[in-house]
Design an enzyme around this catalytic site. Structure first.
Site, PDB file in Angstrom:
ATOM      1  N   ASP A 169      13.448 -42.599 -36.785  1.00 15.81           N
ATOM      2  CA  ASP A 169      13.294 -42.480 -38.235  1.00 15.81           C
ATOM      3  C   ASP A 169      14.592 -42.266 -39.014  1.00 15.81           C
ATOM      4  OD1 ASP A 169      10.793 -42.318 -37.067  1.00 15.81           O
ATOM      5  OD2 ASP A 169      10.065 -40.727 -38.366  1.00 15.81           O
ATOM      6  N   GLU A 393       9.134 -32.204 -27.865  1.00 14.59           N
ATOM      7  CA  GLU A 393       9.292 -33.567 -28.392  1.00 14.59           C
ATOM      8  C   GLU A 393      10.711 -34.081 -28.115  1.00 14.59           C
ATOM      9  OE1 GLU A 393       8.562 -33.725 -32.605  1.00 14.59           O
ATOM     10  OE2 GLU A 393       8.619 -35.920 -32.680  1.00 14.59           O
TER      11      GLU A 393
HETATM   12  C1  DGY Z   1       6.549 -39.298 -39.022  1.00 16.78           C
HETATM   13  O1  DGY Z   1       5.620 -39.176 -39.798  1.00 16.78           O
HETATM   14  O2  DGY Z   1       7.463 -38.513 -38.901  1.00 16.78           O
HETATM   15  C2  DGY Z   1       6.535 -40.441 -38.103  1.00 16.78           C
HETATM   16  O3  DGY Z   1       7.687 -40.515 -37.364  1.00 16.78           O
HETATM   17  C3  DGY Z   1       6.233 -41.698 -38.831  1.00 16.78           C
HETATM   18  O4  DGY Z   1       5.692 -42.538 -37.914  1.00 16.78           O
END
Ligand code: DGY
Length: 426
Positions: A169, A393
């Site tokens: 992201d 994670e």
């Molecule tokens: C989030 O919402 O952080 C996810 O990575 C989007 O898929």
């Protein structure tokens, strides 16, 4: 003497069961309450270590959300959950171009296509039980790859239309492209992610406003790929999608072999992706990079995705010195961003932390290309991170601090399938 880590195998299986919502697995309760595309494929890989039938059903549920145009969305919203934003109402895909009627509620973008790679691995666990399920899934996987090649691969490398599509992201790779967006007209919203985990470990508000702006941009165009490709200010070709698709095509080709299916179309995709990967090569950093299709600039980003080239099946020699430098500097491999770069941040999501899934793909690729020392180092570091800090994670590459969500599905999955001593040679 090696320590007995079999209790961690049990814990990993427990996490997969815990996050199993019946036919699909959430990445972790709370933070990510739906079915995510690549998380789910990793979940299938993990289930395959102890329940092959359940592994297949994970992928089958994922493919049940496939759009008529072939896209497999990044999130399937099977059941509404107020704890996540942006939900199905914000994506507005009900009448999207290419979706087709009666499908599962979903987002309007995709994610790294690892499904075919893991379908192939699940099949190999039990070819007799898997042959029919592989056969049934094959046309959907072909359509998924065909969609990527048609809708995202105009430069040969695969481009994202939204940072979430790469799965990385807030990677610095697209800082420049994101900075060009002025997020005007974003409807007021409340983030949910920072209510679940420490905001220091998540993308900033500046990033988030732009994520939502890009969702609105796609929705206003009815999720029409051609319109988005022509008009969006954000379009970045990058290594995660390029190398996972390249690998997935090679694995689909193996599947085609056992199923007696035609390979010519897949061979064409592989050749185009190999040529396209060259457009990502950055001689200045000595690594595969991201390429901004709007500005014509390489990002100068050395990330863990740079080192997926071997997973993609390339016998790449040029990246070796850069990998050696990163392995020398990081206490725990592989940081998601170059620790020597001023933008490195050991806890902020994809700007530094170690992600087990990337490590697994990088290390398997390295081992396949004969770089077994590097592969063993990455595997040992991943095992140490999980053993000492749990199934988080992601982790700090400096001291292993566990970050993001806990009891995480894909960390449990890669433990079972690869990092655990019980996984053997992989
Ligand atoms: C989030 O919402 O952080 C996810 O990575 C989007 O898929």
């Amino acid at each position: 003497m090696t320590a007995d880590l079999s209790h961690l195998d049990g814990e990993a299986r427990r996490i997969l069961r815990l996050n199993d919502k019946g036919g699909y697995t959430v990445p972790t309760a709370g933070l990510y309450p739906y079915q995510w595309n690549w998380d789910s494929a990793f979940a299938g890989l993990g289930f395959a270590c102890f329940d092959v039938d359940r592994a297949w059903s994970e992928l089958e549920t994922l493919m049940s959300g496939q759009w008529e145009n072939g896209m497999v969305p990044h999130i399937l919203f099977h059941r509404p959950d107020p704890g996540y934003f942006p939900g199905a109402d914000i994506w507005g895909t009900q009448d999207a171009a290419g979706k087709g009627a009666g499908r599962v509620a979903s987002s309007g973008i995709s994610q790294p296509p690892v499904a075919a790679s893991f379908a192939w691995r699940i099949y190999q666990r039990d070819p007799e039980a898997g042959a029919e399920r592989l056969r049934r899934m094959f046309p959907g996987l072909m359509a998924f790859h065909r969609w990527f090649m048609a809708a995202r691969a105009e430069s040969g490398a695969v481009a994202i239309t939204h940072p979430w599509e790469a799965g990385r992201d807030n990677a610095p790779d697209w800082d420049a492209a994101m900075a060009r967006i002025s997020p005007e007209g974003v409807a007021p919203y409340t983030r949910r992610d920072t209510g679940h985990v420490n905001p220091r470990m998540r993308p900033t508000k500046e990033d988030y406003d732009r994520y939502i702006w890009l969702v609105q941009f796609g929705r206003e165009r009815g999720w029409d790929d051609a319109a988005i490709a022509a008009e969006s200010p954000f379009r970045v070709a990058e290594p995660t999608l390029t190398f996972t698709l390249m690998r997935a095509c090679r694995d689909l080709r193996l599947a085609a072999g056992v199923l007696g299916e035609e390979c010519a179309e897949i061979d064409g995709w592989i050749a185009r992706l190999e040529a396209g990967a060259e457009t990502l090569w950055n001689p200045e950093t000595g690594a595969y990079d991201s390429y901004d299709l709007r500005s014509g600039q390489l990002a100068g980003a050395v990330s863990n995705a740079s080192f997926l080239c071997w997973w993609g099946g390339l016998d790449d020699r040029r990246s070796r010195p850069t990998l050696a430098r990163i392995l020398d500097t990081a206490r725990f491999a592989l940081p998601s961003f170059d620790p020597a770069h001023p933008k490195f941040d050991p806890l902020r999501y994809w700007r530094g932390p170690v992600w087990g899934v990337m490590n697994m793909m990088a290390a398997i690729g390295l081992a396949e290309q004969g770089l077994s020392t590097e592969a063993a180092r990455i595997r040992a570091d991943t095992a140490a991170l999980i053993t000492e800090n749990g199934f988080a994670e992601y982790f700090s590459p400096e001291d292993g601090t566990p970050a993001g969500g806990a009891t995480f599905t894909w960390t449990a999955a890669i433990w079972l399938a690869w990092a655990s001593p019980s996984a053997g040679e992989v």
